[in-house]
Design an enzyme around this catalytic site. Structure first.
Site, PDB file in Angstrom:
ATOM      1  N   ARG A   1       6.528  45.222  78.568  1.00  0.00           N
ATOM      2  CA  ARG A   1       7.405  46.357  78.872  1.00  0.00           C
ATOM      3  C   ARG A   1       7.274  46.690  80.349  1.00  0.00           C
ATOM      4  O   ARG A   1       6.186  46.573  80.924  1.00  0.00           O
ATOM      5  CB  ARG A   1       7.011  47.593  78.051  1.00  0.00           C
ATOM      6  CG  ARG A   1       7.516  47.587  76.637  1.00  0.00           C
ATOM      7  CD  ARG A   1       9.035  47.761  76.549  1.00  0.00           C
ATOM      8  NE  ARG A   1       9.512  47.790  75.184  1.00  0.00           N
ATOM      9  CZ  ARG A   1       9.973  46.727  74.496  1.00  0.00           C
ATOM     10  NH1 ARG A   1      10.020  45.544  75.058  1.00  0.00           N
ATOM     11  NH2 ARG A   1      10.393  46.853  73.261  1.00  0.00           N
TER      12      ARG A   1
ATOM     13  N   HIS B   1      15.394  41.363  80.901  1.00  0.00           N
ATOM     14  CA  HIS B   1      14.865  41.684  79.575  1.00  0.00           C
ATOM     15  C   HIS B   1      15.483  40.730  78.532  1.00  0.00           C
ATOM     16  O   HIS B   1      16.073  41.154  77.548  1.00  0.00           O
ATOM     17  CB  HIS B   1      15.144  43.146  79.194  1.00  0.00           C
ATOM     18  CG  HIS B   1      14.262  43.645  78.079  1.00  0.00           C
ATOM     19  ND1 HIS B   1      13.718  44.904  78.055  1.00  0.00           N
ATOM     20  CD2 HIS B   1      13.835  43.054  76.944  1.00  0.00           C
ATOM     21  CE1 HIS B   1      13.007  45.059  76.954  1.00  0.00           C
ATOM     22  NE2 HIS B   1      13.061  43.935  76.253  1.00  0.00           N
TER      23      HIS B   1
HETATM   24  P1  NDP Z   1       1.615  43.022  68.336  1.00  0.00           P
HETATM   25  O1  NDP Z   1       1.444  44.414  67.883  1.00  0.00           O
HETATM   26  O2  NDP Z   1       1.573  41.922  67.325  1.00  0.00           O
HETATM   27  O3  NDP Z   1       0.521  42.664  69.452  1.00  0.00           O
HETATM   28  C1  NDP Z   1       0.153  43.584  70.421  1.00  0.00           C
HETATM   29  C2  NDP Z   1      -1.142  43.111  71.053  1.00  0.00           C
HETATM   30  O4  NDP Z   1      -1.491  44.009  72.101  1.00  0.00           O
HETATM   31  C3  NDP Z   1      -2.298  43.100  70.066  1.00  0.00           C
HETATM   32  O5  NDP Z   1      -3.156  42.007  70.312  1.00  0.00           O
HETATM   33  C4  NDP Z   1      -3.016  44.406  70.396  1.00  0.00           C
HETATM   34  O6  NDP Z   1      -4.399  44.407  70.065  1.00  0.00           O
HETATM   35  C5  NDP Z   1      -2.833  44.443  71.894  1.00  0.00           C
HETATM   36  N1  NDP Z   1      -3.033  45.793  72.403  1.00  0.00           N
HETATM   37  C6  NDP Z   1      -2.338  46.914  72.131  1.00  0.00           C
HETATM   38  N2  NDP Z   1      -2.854  47.962  72.777  1.00  0.00           N
HETATM   39  C7  NDP Z   1      -3.910  47.495  73.478  1.00  0.00           C
HETATM   40  C8  NDP Z   1      -4.869  48.087  74.316  1.00  0.00           C
HETATM   41  N3  NDP Z   1      -4.866  49.406  74.580  1.00  0.00           N
HETATM   42  N4  NDP Z   1      -5.824  47.315  74.841  1.00  0.00           N
HETATM   43  C9  NDP Z   1      -5.862  45.988  74.568  1.00  0.00           C
HETATM   44  N5  NDP Z   1      -4.982  45.348  73.779  1.00  0.00           N
HETATM   45  C10 NDP Z   1      -4.024  46.104  73.231  1.00  0.00           C
HETATM   46  O7  NDP Z   1       2.980  42.960  69.142  1.00  0.00           O
HETATM   47  P2  NDP Z   1       3.904  41.690  69.441  1.00  0.00           P
HETATM   48  O8  NDP Z   1       3.043  40.592  69.894  1.00  0.00           O
HETATM   49  O9  NDP Z   1       4.822  41.457  68.301  1.00  0.00           O
HETATM   50  O10 NDP Z   1       4.808  42.262  70.645  1.00  0.00           O
HETATM   51  C11 NDP Z   1       4.210  42.683  71.843  1.00  0.00           C
HETATM   52  C12 NDP Z   1       5.234  43.378  72.728  1.00  0.00           C
HETATM   53  O11 NDP Z   1       6.126  42.432  73.322  1.00  0.00           O
HETATM   54  C13 NDP Z   1       6.176  44.365  72.064  1.00  0.00           C
HETATM   55  O12 NDP Z   1       5.535  45.587  71.796  1.00  0.00           O
HETATM   56  C14 NDP Z   1       7.280  44.498  73.088  1.00  0.00           C
HETATM   57  O13 NDP Z   1       6.967  45.524  74.005  1.00  0.00           O
HETATM   58  C15 NDP Z   1       7.258  43.159  73.809  1.00  0.00           C
HETATM   59  N6  NDP Z   1       8.472  42.372  73.546  1.00  0.00           N
HETATM   60  C16 NDP Z   1       9.289  42.063  74.614  1.00  0.00           C
HETATM   61  C17 NDP Z   1      10.415  41.300  74.416  1.00  0.00           C
HETATM   62  C18 NDP Z   1      11.255  40.876  75.567  1.00  0.00           C
HETATM   63  O14 NDP Z   1      12.330  40.312  75.357  1.00  0.00           O
HETATM   64  N7  NDP Z   1      10.823  41.078  76.795  1.00  0.00           N
HETATM   65  C19 NDP Z   1      10.811  40.825  73.078  1.00  0.00           C
HETATM   66  C20 NDP Z   1       9.862  41.179  72.051  1.00  0.00           C
HETATM   67  C21 NDP Z   1       8.747  41.929  72.291  1.00  0.00           C
HETATM   68  P3  NDP Z   1      -4.915  44.228  68.547  1.00  0.00           P
HETATM   69  O15 NDP Z   1      -4.674  42.764  68.230  1.00  0.00           O
HETATM   70  O16 NDP Z   1      -6.313  44.558  68.619  1.00  0.00           O
HETATM   71  O17 NDP Z   1      -4.075  45.142  67.711  1.00  0.00           O
HETATM   72  C1  OXD Z   2      11.581  43.859  71.545  1.00  0.00           C
HETATM   73  C2  OXD Z   2      12.386  43.618  72.743  1.00  0.00           C
HETATM   74  O1  OXD Z   2      10.722  44.744  71.545  1.00  0.00           O
HETATM   75  O2  OXD Z   2      13.417  42.887  72.670  1.00  0.00           O
HETATM   76  O3  OXD Z   2      11.803  43.157  70.543  1.00  0.00           O
HETATM   77  O4  OXD Z   2      12.052  44.121  73.814  1.00  0.00           O
END
Ligand code: NDP
Ligand code: OXD
Length: 313
Positions: free
Chosen positions: A228, A276
């Site tokens: 993000r 994005h």
């Molecule tokens: P998940 O919830 O599966 O994974 C998030 C990861 O971040 C987990 O490993 C989590 O830790 C870690 N995390 C969260 N908070 C912290 C913290 N404070 N400190 C350390 N690690 C942390 O999400 P996804 O992988 O499915 O998606 C991740 C993000 O990708 C989405 O939230 C979105 O913002 C972004 N995204 C962007 C897109 C784009 O087109 N640019 C498309 C899709 C998604 P833990 O494993 O311990 O829970």
């Molecule tokens: C998502 C994105 O969160 O597209 O899936 O950013």
């Protein structure tokens, strides 16, 4: 049964048709008849207008049309119902394609060779082997773990950083604030796939960038952010690029989207910008998954991929 479809930034008509095609028996409502429409049971949303959900008296659950839910949680008046997000092979594969593409482009000197081509310069650059390069994945969840697996197949060393300390075979894993500095010090290419939460907002700042490994096989560290935009301090990134603290960056997300025309990121020679677009939500692929979740909920089965409101993801 009625489902409210509230989307901004996506084409509502495509989602309407895909949801209908997935299950024609439900009524899909694009605008509630009245703010407190009692017929709405579920809401399927992407950046819904704030306040629209709190008025619905019979709402049972909210579904995000993407992996992230910061766009939902930004609404301070959300009703106390479960929120589920998207975890889908299609979305995951798209994100891994983006990550592999950007890692390989930086690794194989894409920027330097494009510049050379423009000037008709025939000059072979020093090329390390993938096994000499560590890709650090910050946010080791559904998307991060899949990208890690694909990068490992290509021969890269991979490190992962999460909140809870998730592990994966062949990946050096780190967690929490104690694990952050050693994780950064191990990363030649930093890939950010974190959700935006109260803890992660602004995490990619000058201090973090200064902790990245300086001497890397590529000549300097690389940042790739597809998580993000609000995770990053764009002034600090520009400064780090100009002072050679950072060698190059690929940014898919920005603090303000669309990225304003006046942003220096557009024309910066070391920055690669995408709008994005790393992993788009495909209605035909994702609408059936949302409808399956709704059907399961109606049968009294638990929802999958629930969001923990306290941690914000
Ligand atoms: P998940 O919830 O599966 O994974 C998030 C990861 O971040 C987990 O490993 C989590 O830790 C870690 N995390 C969260 N908070 C912290 C913290 N404070 N400190 C350390 N690690 C942390 O999400 P996804 O992988 O499915 O998606 C991740 C993000 O990708 C989405 O939230 C979105 O913002 C972004 N995204 C962007 C897109 C784009 O087109 N640019 C498309 C899709 C998604 P833990 O494993 O311990 O829970
Ligand atoms: C998502 C994105 O969160 O597209 O899936 O950013």
């Amino acid at each position: 049964m009625s489902i409210l479809l509230s989307v901004t930034g996506f084409d509502p008509q495509r989602w309407y048709e895909a949801l209908k095609a997935a299950d024609p028996s439900h009524t899909i409502v694009l605008q509630p008849g009245r703010a407190d429409d009692p017929s709405i049971d579920y809401a399927v949303v992407w950046k819904q207008p704030p306040g629209i959900l709190s008025a619905l008296p019979n709402l049972k659950a909210i579904f995000s049309l993407g992996a992230g839910v910061d766009h939902i949680l930004a609404d301070r008046s959300l009703p106390d119902v479960p929120i589920a997000r998207i975890v889908a092979d299609d979305l995951t594969a798209r994100m891994s394609e983006y990550v592999v593409w950007r890692v390989l482009d930086h690794f194989r000197r894409g920027r330097a060779y494009r510049q050379q081509q423009a000037q008709r310069i025939w000059h072979e650059r020093m090329q390390p082997a993938a096994r000499e390069v560590t890709v650090g994945i910050m946010g080791f969840g559904a998307l991060g773990q899949d990208a890690a697996e694909k990068l490992r197949t290509l021969g890269f060393q991979v490190a992962g950083w999460s909140r809870s300390g998730r592990t994966a075979p062949g990946v050096a894993t780190y967690s929490g604030s104690d694990g952050l500095s050693p994780f950064l010090a191990a990363s030649d290419i930093l890939v950010v796939l974190l959700p935006l939460t109260a803890e992660t907002r602004g995490i990619i700042d000058a201090d973090l960038l200064s902790k990245l490994k300086r001497q890397t096989p590529l000549g300097g560290p690389v940042l790739i952010n597809a998580g993000r935009g609000a995770l990053q301090d764009e002034v600090a990134i520009l400064d780090a690029l100009d002072r050679d603290i950072l060698m190059e960056a690929s940014l898919d997300v920005f603090t303000v989207e669309p990225l304003p025309a006046a942003s220096p990121l557009w024309a910066h020679p070391k920055v690669f910008v995408t709008p994005h677009a790393a992993a788009v939500s495909d209605p035909e692929q994702l609408a059936p998954l949302v409808m399956q979740q709704i059907a399961a909920h109606q049968r009294g089965e638990p929802l999958k991929h629930l969001v923990d409101r306290a941690s914000g993801y």
